[in-house]
Design an enzyme around this catalytic site. Structure first.
Site, PDB file in Angstrom:
ATOM      1  N   GLU A   1       3.563   1.002   3.205  1.00 36.89           N
ATOM      2  CA  GLU A   1       4.769   0.627   2.441  1.00 36.89           C
ATOM      3  C   GLU A   1       5.969   1.572   2.572  1.00 36.89           C
ATOM      4  OE1 GLU A   1       3.389   0.096  -1.584  1.00 36.89           O
ATOM      5  OE2 GLU A   1       1.816  -1.290  -0.985  1.00 36.89           O
TER       6      GLU A   1
ATOM      7  N   GLU B   1      -4.800  -7.452   1.835  1.00 37.04           N
ATOM      8  CA  GLU B   1      -4.888  -7.361   0.364  1.00 37.04           C
ATOM      9  C   GLU B   1      -4.636  -8.733  -0.256  1.00 37.04           C
ATOM     10  OE1 GLU B   1      -2.517  -4.135  -1.214  1.00 37.04           O
ATOM     11  OE2 GLU B   1      -2.919  -2.849   0.506  1.00 37.04           O
TER      12      GLU B   1
HETATM   13  O1  9MR Z   1      -5.277  -2.382  -6.847  1.00 35.25           O
HETATM   14  C1  9MR Z   1      -4.731  -1.100  -6.980  1.00 35.25           C
HETATM   15  C2  9MR Z   1      -4.607  -0.733  -8.450  1.00 35.25           C
HETATM   16  O2  9MR Z   1      -5.885  -0.632  -9.035  1.00 35.25           O
HETATM   17  C3  9MR Z   1      -3.840   0.560  -8.603  1.00 35.25           C
HETATM   18  O3  9MR Z   1      -3.615   0.826  -9.972  1.00 35.25           O
HETATM   19  C4  9MR Z   1      -2.521   0.464  -7.868  1.00 35.25           C
HETATM   20  C5  9MR Z   1      -1.758   1.765  -7.985  1.00 35.25           C
HETATM   21  O4  9MR Z   1      -0.497   1.665  -7.484  1.00 35.25           O
HETATM   22  O5  9MR Z   1      -2.758   0.166  -6.504  1.00 35.25           O
HETATM   23  C6  9MR Z   1      -3.359  -1.078  -6.328  1.00 35.25           C
HETATM   24  O6  9MR Z   1      -3.497  -1.373  -4.955  1.00 35.25           O
HETATM   25  C7  9MR Z   1      -2.296  -1.427  -4.182  1.00 35.25           C
HETATM   26  C8  9MR Z   1      -2.656  -1.044  -2.782  1.00 35.25           C
HETATM   27  O7  9MR Z   1      -3.309   0.185  -2.745  1.00 35.25           O
HETATM   28  C9  9MR Z   1      -1.423  -1.020  -1.874  1.00 35.25           C
HETATM   29  N1  9MR Z   1      -0.699  -2.250  -1.941  1.00 35.25           N
HETATM   30  C10 9MR Z   1      -0.389  -2.760  -3.267  1.00 35.25           C
HETATM   31  C11 9MR Z   1      -1.664  -2.825  -4.108  1.00 35.25           C
HETATM   32  C12 9MR Z   1      -1.368  -3.429  -5.460  1.00 35.25           C
HETATM   33  O8  9MR Z   1      -0.452  -2.623  -6.167  1.00 35.25           O
END
Ligand code: 9MR
Length: 363
Positions: free
Chosen positions: A162, A268
């Site tokens: 990102e 994802e």
């Molecule tokens: O699913 C993840 C969540 O449990 C966390 O709190 C969050 C923190 O920012 O990250 C989520 O996963 C992310 C992923 O690592 C990268 N792309 C976006 C996802 C959703 O926010």
């Protein structure tokens, strides 16, 4: 009389035990899982938490449906490297061990991101920003340590996550870009490749079907490839909704990114039943979790979206090498933490396949 009653009771309990044992459990009984329907196309993965495999039903579901796993949070910089000289391996180790024991592929996520970074990373002992040189040294040491530990066990890594902006600017403004400019991106790939030359290395981002952002990501990837940076794939996160993306935009993204010679993975995937912005930058929901209603209209629209995207995925079996769902079932998903319950996945809150599931495997 008494002996007869006892015998009768014994016979009754025997019949009850036999009947109970014979009761079909739809999850166990279902002979094929997603991974089997899609075995000729690409692997089917799921993002998990370390506790998922400890729950019997969740473990059964993972093993019967998926042939790839991604740690949802356990390998991110903050959780795995909380202090400069301290790594916390337990959660990531347990997920990797679960994958290895069950011959399930493991995707590593993620080596370099602006979110979930540990407090110590960007500052010195006096609390001042570190120099570019120090930050890159820290990045190198982090990547080398994590990738080496799982060498031969983690087959692919989301190396950088990102970095492209959602607004009209090009590069996302973060501590990484403030201190190193854009250089940390290629450095991260070089460090990962050095640590495990066999690992498949991905750039991973969301909103990749929005034309302006797609173009910017394409531009960056093209530049990296032109410089000879070791990058092998692009992860399109696929945090979508019942309204987006359209078939056309989805296909354009697949065609554009694969024209660079990169493999594509949807890393994802989830389909929110609410419309609105998705992805890492979504605004936090306020207040209490709203009532959990999965309306027939949501169900229908979600089912159509799942049907459409998998139709598209099946058109590109050479370009796409993996599709990973972001969480296992509607019982828990990261989208619940936004002030309201969501229902974004193919298995319901009781881990049973939803109607959308049957659309995905019907071809
Ligand atoms: O699913 C993840 C969540 O449990 C966390 O709190 C969050 C923190 O920012 O990250 C989520 O996963 C992310 C992923 O690592 C990268 N792309 C976006 C996802 C959703 O926010």
């Amino acid at each position: 009389m008494k002996r007869h009653t006892a015998k009768f009771m014994l016979a009754l309990s025997f019949i009850a035990v036999v009947l109970l044992a014979a009761r079909p459990d739809p999850i166990k009984e279902k002979a094929k899982g997603l991974k089997d329907y899609y075995s000729k196309f690409f692997s089917i993965g799921v993002a998990i938490r370390p506790t998922d495999p400890s729950n019997h039903d969740q473990r059964t579901l993972i093993l019967s449906e998926f042939n790839s796993i991604t740690p949802e949070n356990a390998m991110k910089m903050g959780p795995i490297h909380p202090q400069e000289n301290t790594y916390f391996w337990r959660d990531a180790d347990s997920i990797v061990a679960f994958g290895v024991q069950n011959k399930i592929k493991v995707r590593g996520h993620t080596l370099c991101w602006h979110a979930q970074t540990p407090d110590w990373l960007f500052v010195d002992s006096a609390g001042k920003d570190v120099s570019k040189k120090v930050l890159l040294q820290r990045l190198k040491s982090h990547i080398n340590t994590v990738v080496s530990r799982y060498k031969g066990k983690v087959y692919a890594w989301d190396v950088v996550n990102e970095v492209i902006a959602d607004d009209s600017t090009y590069f996302r403004k973060t501590k990484w870009s403030e201190i190193t400019g854009e250089d940390f991106v290629e450095k991260a790939f070089e460090y990962a490749h050095e640590a495990d030359p066999k690992a498949i290395l991905f750039y991973n981002d969301y909103n990749t079907e929005i034309p302006a952002k797609r173009e910017k990501i394409y531009r960056m990837l093209k530049n990296l490839l032109a410089k000879g940076v070791p990058i092998h794939g692009v992860g399109l996160q696929a945090h979508w909704s019942i309204n987006t993306p359209s078939r056309e935009e989805l296909e354009k993204s697949i065609q554009l990114f694969s024209s660079l010679g990169l493999q594509i993975q949807f890393t994802e995937l989830d389909i929110s039943v609410y419309t609105g912005r998705q992805g890492g930058q979504m605004i936090q929901g306020q207040g209490q979790m709203q009532a959990a209603v999965f309306t027939p209209e949501m169900e229908q629209k979600q089912l159509e979206k799942y049907k459409m995207i998998f139709e598209v995925f099946r058109k590109y079996p050479k370009e796409i090498t993996g599709v990973t769902f972001w969480n296992l079932s509607d019982k828990y998903s990261w989208l619940d933490g936004r002030g309201r319950k969501n229902f974004p996945l193919l298995f319901d809150t009781n881990l049973k396949p939803k109607k959308a599931y049957w659309e995905v495997v019907k071809f």
